[in-house]
Scaffold this motif. Structure first.
Motif, PDB file in Angstrom:
ATOM      1  N   ASN A   1      33.591  41.132  48.523  1.00 63.37           N
ATOM      2  CA  ASN A   1      34.849  40.882  47.875  1.00 63.37           C
ATOM      3  C   ASN A   1      34.939  39.914  46.871  1.00 63.37           C
ATOM      4  O   ASN A   1      35.471  40.208  45.744  1.00 63.37           O
TER       5      ASN A   1
ATOM      6  N   VAL B   1      35.776  41.595  43.690  1.00 62.51           N
ATOM      7  CA  VAL B   1      37.008  41.251  42.871  1.00 62.51           C
ATOM      8  C   VAL B   1      37.049  40.440  41.781  1.00 62.51           C
ATOM      9  O   VAL B   1      37.902  40.793  40.425  1.00 62.51           O
TER      10      VAL B   1
ATOM     11  N   LEU C   1      34.021  48.449  45.210  1.00 59.71           N
ATOM     12  CA  LEU C   1      35.284  47.532  45.681  1.00 59.71           C
ATOM     13  C   LEU C   1      36.227  48.027  46.333  1.00 59.71           C
ATOM     14  O   LEU C   1      36.630  47.403  47.587  1.00 59.71           O
TER      15      LEU C   1
ATOM     16  N   GLY D   1      36.577  46.735  50.084  1.00 61.11           N
ATOM     17  CA  GLY D   1      38.167  46.391  50.329  1.00 61.11           C
ATOM     18  C   GLY D   1      38.921  47.346  51.413  1.00 61.11           C
ATOM     19  O   GLY D   1      39.508  46.414  52.490  1.00 61.11           O
TER      20      GLY D   1
END
Ligand code: HEM
Lengths: 139, 132
Positions: A46, A50, A84, A88
């Motif tokens: 992440n 991110v 992602l 996530g």
């Protein structure tokens, strides 16, 4: 006769029993450090995903629809978004599982909430995946 | 067990509210709160992606919602929560290597995460709106 004691392990047995062998398959959830470890892997993933996603989103502030569409259709961007969403989704599901297990003690509500957690994360995740695919491959 | 009589009530260990809040206690609960906020905040990402996949008219509508004042307040909060959780998470990952458990380092890492989360949030919003 006195009470029977379990056999004393011989020195050989003690040596052959490796630390891994002793913990394998143990723990109250029978999954050892699996949850912890996956939470860490997805946490590290992440950080990178991110950061990259934020750069893309910031670059799209104020852009018109055609630009947004063209950017999200780029393979590198689409793949990044898919990664992602995958990382996530795993991370948030494990994280929320911990929170539920910490605070909800009645077995019934706990099981229901853990199921809802799985449904929510998979639902959100696949919705995002569908949108990314539609942008790339759809009409 | 539950209804057994306590014959000799011994002192119990004090609960949380007895202690003066320490910065790492605050960091701990904020990490959890931001994690849960991000969890539900993924709805925003999904909504935005679906809108982009849907077409120009619906995308415009969602962009206007996000661009409104309440929309921006929510997104600003989301940015900060994400940054705070990320830096707090990095702190956890450092602990996982067995480092940084002495109290000075614990306090320093807490404050460093807070400062980093504020600065990075400011930087992201400056890049998004200040540079154009
Ligand atoms: C950006 C990088 C991120 C990093 C480095 C990170 C790291 C971590 C770590 C290390 C934990 C475990 C904390 C503990 O053991 O107490 C955690 C928990 C959690 N994370 Fe993340 N995370 C990130 C992003 C996210 C995102 C995007 C979400 C949600 C969509 C999220 C949701 C959660 C939740 C719900 C928990 C459980 C909180 C708790 O148990 O108190 N995280 N995170």
């Amino acid at each position: 006769m006195s009470t029977r004691l379990p056999p004393t392990p011989s020195p050989t047995q003690a040596i052959l029993r490796t630390p891994l062998g002793r913990v394998r398959g143990l723990g109250s959830a029978k999954e050892g450090t699996d949850h912890f470890w996956k939470q860490r892997i997805t946490g590290v993933a992440n950080i990178m995903l991110v950061t990259a996603a934020i750069c893309i989103l910031v670059s799209l502030i104020g852009a018109d629809y055609a630009t947004v569409r063209k950017t999200l259709q780029k393979p590198a961007v689409a793949i990044l978004l898919l990664m992602l969403v995958l990382a996530g989704m795993m991370h948030m599901r494990l994280g929320m599982q911990t929170v539920i297990e910490d605070y909800v003690h009645s077995e019934g509500s706990k099981v229901v909430l853990l199921m809802l957690n799985t449904f929510f994360t998979i639902g959100i995740g696949l919705t995002c995946v569908f949108a990314v695919f539609k942008l790339s491959f759809g009409a | 067990m539950a209804d057994s009589k306590v014959v000799d009530p011994r002192p119990l260990s004090p609960h949380l509210q007895i202690y003066r809040p320490l910065i790492n206690m605050v960091m701990s609960i904020v990490h959890r709160i931001t994690g849960v906020a991000l969890y539900f905040g993924t709805l925003l990402l999904a909504w935005w992606l679906v809108a982009a996949a849907q077409g120009p008219k619906y995308f415009q509508f969602v962009s206007d919602v996000f661009g409104s004042l309440p929309g921006k307040v929510v997104l600003f909060g989301y940015t900060w929560a994400l940054m705070h959780h990320m830096f707090g998470g990095i702190r956890h990952l450092i602990w996982d290597t067995g480092r940084g458990f002495d109290l000075t380092t614990v306090d320093r890492m807490s404050w460093a995460s807070i400062v980093a989360s504020v600065l990075s949030t400011a930087l992201i919003w400056f890049a998004a709106y200040g540079l154009r």
